[in-house]
Design an enzyme around this catalytic site. Structure first.
Site, PDB file in Angstrom:
ATOM      1  CG  HIS A  58     -19.111  49.477  -1.313  1.00  0.00           C
ATOM      2  ND1 HIS A  58     -19.097  50.794  -1.692  1.00  0.00           N
ATOM      3  CD2 HIS A  58     -17.861  49.174  -0.873  1.00  0.00           C
ATOM      4  CE1 HIS A  58     -17.877  51.278  -1.498  1.00  0.00           C
ATOM      5  NE2 HIS A  58     -17.112  50.321  -0.992  1.00  0.00           N
ATOM      6  CD  GLU A  83     -10.034  55.052  -1.315  1.00  0.00           C
ATOM      7  OE1 GLU A  83     -10.660  54.125  -1.835  1.00  0.00           O
ATOM      8  OE2 GLU A  83     -10.172  55.378  -0.122  1.00  0.00           O
ATOM      9  CG  ASP A 131     -13.530  54.788  -4.231  1.00  0.00           C
ATOM     10  OD1 ASP A 131     -14.599  54.998  -4.822  1.00  0.00           O
ATOM     11  OD2 ASP A 131     -13.463  54.356  -3.072  1.00  0.00           O
ATOM     12  CB  CYS A 143      -7.121  46.659  -0.490  1.00  0.00           C
ATOM     13  SG  CYS A 143      -7.468  48.423  -0.374  1.00  0.00           S
TER      14      CYS A 143
HETATM   15  C1  PEP Z   1     -11.315  50.885  -3.270  1.00  0.00           C
HETATM   16  O1  PEP Z   1     -11.808  51.990  -3.496  1.00  0.00           O
HETATM   17  O2  PEP Z   1     -10.689  50.216  -4.121  1.00  0.00           O
HETATM   18  C2  PEP Z   1     -11.476  50.269  -1.950  1.00  0.00           C
HETATM   19  C3  PEP Z   1     -10.875  49.155  -1.638  1.00  0.00           C
HETATM   20  O3  PEP Z   1     -12.345  50.894  -1.082  1.00  0.00           O
HETATM   21  P1  PEP Z   1     -13.949  50.700  -1.166  1.00  0.00           P
HETATM   22  O4  PEP Z   1     -14.235  49.656  -2.220  1.00  0.00           O
HETATM   23  O5  PEP Z   1     -14.424  50.261   0.172  1.00  0.00           O
HETATM   24  O6  PEP Z   1     -14.396  52.042  -1.557  1.00  0.00           O
HETATM   25 MG    MG Z   2     -12.523  53.143  -1.815  1.00  0.00          MG
END
Ligand code: PEP
Ligand code: MG
Length: 592
Positions: free
Chosen positions: A200, A442, A466, A513
């Site tokens: 993140h 995910e 994920d 996403c």
């Molecule tokens: C993902 O896991 O691809 C996602 C978009 O969620 P995050 O990156 O916030 O875990």
């Molecule tokens: Mg995620």
């Protein structure tokens, strides 16, 4: 430890996390020994300095025992045992005698004397090719920094808000709450030892457009505050004491970047449509209400992922329903009629449990995260769901749940939504009765039961960050296994394919996403696999649109067909690279 010859250029290689180049003085965060004061003392002051040192040693012992107790009770005796080695450092007579001699003979303050002697021993241990001894060096530095903090009466803090001058931040790690404190006026870029491309922290750097390199392994121990550096976020390099030739070459790269950005400016207002007329929805990922401004400015068609957990970080009390309503409403109003997909809370994993006082978990990414957490914290979930429902009449809001692993979680969450809808009806508070609800795919189990899920939701959004982590058992935060984190692994492609097939069989759309959608080399593959929507950091919308407008869906499908038959992730990645570089070479000019 490699020696840094004065002014000699030295290049450290890590993982590119956020594109861009910056140069400036570095600031090594969280390392206390860079600023240890040295002052001379009189003979009469020597006993006083020794007493100060003894008190600091007692306090440090107390601190370590406290941490050891906490770790042993929450994680187990074996984990707590790690601190035995730290306690041994405090009892190291050779070390302590030398420090005492140093105070008395050189007549210097206790912290400086301790720092010099401990660092001498730690460097000697670190230089030996032996893992055990290297670990003892780390223990020694860890304990030293505790002792120095106690002597100096300061708490070890990672607080970026305290920076005064623009600099490049170097740290062992920056967690998302610290990264959220970044002010672009003082942080030119950052480079850290830990992390992978989809941590993140890396995602936030891209969204803030701050050049960043992660996964540098040990760089924070090898650099000193005040050194001059150039950070190359395109290729994942930090270059200390860059030569004139290096600076000249990077000057050219920066000029090319300006030219590319001008080219990309033209594309922003145009639709994301392939050369053979296939229309793709290209939306943006946001983390806070203020990010909505950037979405439109960059040509995003609404928000494909609103990471709402960022409303919860760096604060001591939870945001109220009213406060959340205001944030969701603001984004929806600003972007309507384009859709805004609000993802319900995804706390946990690497995100911000500390301030809520939860005990540490052994495997936080497999633990109490996202929907699992929300379903067990109904008061918190209620405030969020009611806020989303109430905002839903003010724009084109949709909602999705993160980390759904199977049908039951979806049904439990939906039941809560129905309860809160009934509450709002009784309170005569308006909301959109037909609010569309989707799920993130995910977790591999969700992809494998996608048919069942697809019958009950309005859309899917694939979280590749994920999905890859959980399918390949590769921690997305761990630089040591980053080479195994392969978006083109045949298993990943099969799961995406299964998800798209299930969605389309049931007449719903599917987006991506995760960060795979913002990698220009991966975009043709995703579109070829049938993905309908891509959601990427606002700053990356123009380059992804630029690429889509140079692509033919037919060639993307051919690529995907080949990839689904292939057994080798490397070969698939190579083909993806060739196609993307062929159709949009200017996007890759700054990559090595
Ligand atoms: C993902 O896991 O691809 C996602 C978009 O969620 P995050 O990156 O916030 O875990
Ligand atoms: Mg995620």
């Amino acid at each position: 430890m490699p020696e840094l010859a004065p002014k000699a250029e030295k290049v450290f290689r890590g993982i590119p996390a956020s594109a861009g180049v910056c140069r400036g003085t570095i600031f090594v965060l969280g390392r206390s020994h860079a600023t240890i004061p040295r002052h001379e003392i009189t003979l009469e002051q020597v006993p006083g300095e020794i007493t100060r040192l003894e008190r600091a040693l007692i306090q440090t012992r107390h601190d370590i025992l406290e941490v050891q107790h906490k770790v042993s009770t929450t994680m187990g005796a074996q984990e707590g045992g790690i601190f035995d080695a730290h306690l041994l450092v405090l009892e190291d007579r050779t070390l302590l005698d030398e420090v005492l001699r140093n105070i008395a003979d050189s007549k210097i303050n206790a912290e400086y004397a301790f720092h010099v002697v401990a660092e001498k021993y730690a460097s000697a241990l670190a230089a030996i090719e032996d893992d055990y001894l290297r670990e003892r060096a780390t223990d020694m530095r860890d304990v030293t920094s505790r002792i120095l903090n106690n002597l100096l009466g300061r708490r070890e803090e990672l607080d970026l808000r305290k920076l005064k001058e623009p600099c490049i931040v170097i740290a062992h790690d920056l967690n998302p709450s610290v990264t959220a404190q970044i002010d672009k006026k003082t942080v030119l870029g950052f480079a850290i030892d830990a992390g992978g491309r989809t941590s993140h922290t890396a995602i936030m750097a891209r969204s803030m457009r701050i050049p960043a390199v992660v996964g540098l392994k040990n760089v924070s121990n090898e650099l000193e505050t005040g050194q001059y550096a150039l950070l190359d976020g395109f290729n994942g390099l930090i270059i200390i004491n860059p030569t004139d030739q290096t600076l000249f070459e990077y000057g050219q790269i920066m000029r090319k970047q300006v030219t590319l950005e001008e080219k990309l400016r033209d594309v922003r207002a145009k639709p994301a449509i392939t050369l053979d007329g296939h229309r793709v929805t290209l939306s943006a990922n946001v983390e806070k209400a203020a990010d909505a401004e950037e979405v439109r400015a960059n040509g995003g068609e609404g928000v494909g992922l609103f990471r709402t957990e960022f409303l919860f970080i760096n604060r001591d009390i939870l945001p109220t329903e009213a406060e959340q309503f205001q944030a969701y409403n603001e984004v929806a109003e600003r972007l309507k009629p384009d859709p805004v997909i609000i993802r319900t809370l995804d706390l946990g994993g690497d995100k911000f449990m500390a301030h809520l006082g939860q005990p540490p978990e052994m495997n936080p990414f497999l633990g109490w995260r996202a929907i699992r957490y929300c379903l067990q914290e109904p008061a918190m979930f209620r405030a969020q769901l009611r806020a989303i429902l109430r905002a839903s009449i003010h724009g084109n809001i949709k909602m999705m749940y993160p980390m759904i692993s199977g049908l039951e979680e979806l049904e439990q969450a939906n039941a809560l939504v129905e309860t809160y809808k009934a509450e709002l009806r009784a309170e005569q508070i308006p909301f959109n009765e037909n609010l569309e609800i989707g799920v993130m795919i995910e977790i591999p189990s969700a992809a494998l039961v996608a048919e069942s899920l697809a019958r009950r939701v309005k859309f899917f959004s694939i979280g590749t960050n994920d999905l890859i982590q959980y399918t390949l058992a590769v921690d997305r935060m761990n630089e040591r296994v980053a080479h195994l984190y392969e978006p083109t692994h045949p298993a990943i492609l099969r799961l995406i394919h299964a998800t798209v097939t299930a969605a389309h069989n049931n007449g719903i759309w599917v987006g991506v996403c995760g960060e795979m959608a913002s990698d220009p080399e991966m975009v043709p593959l995703l579109l070829g696999l049938g993905v309908d929507e891509l959601s990427v950091a606002s700053s990356l919308v123009p380059s992804i649109k630029f690429l889509i407008r140079r692509l033919k869906l037919a060639e993307a499908r051919e690529l995907a067909e080949h990839a689904l038959k292939s057994e080798s992730s490397v070969q698939i990645a190579e083909r993806c690279q060739v196609l993307a570089r062929e159709i949009a070479p200017s996007l890759f000019e700054n990559n090595a």
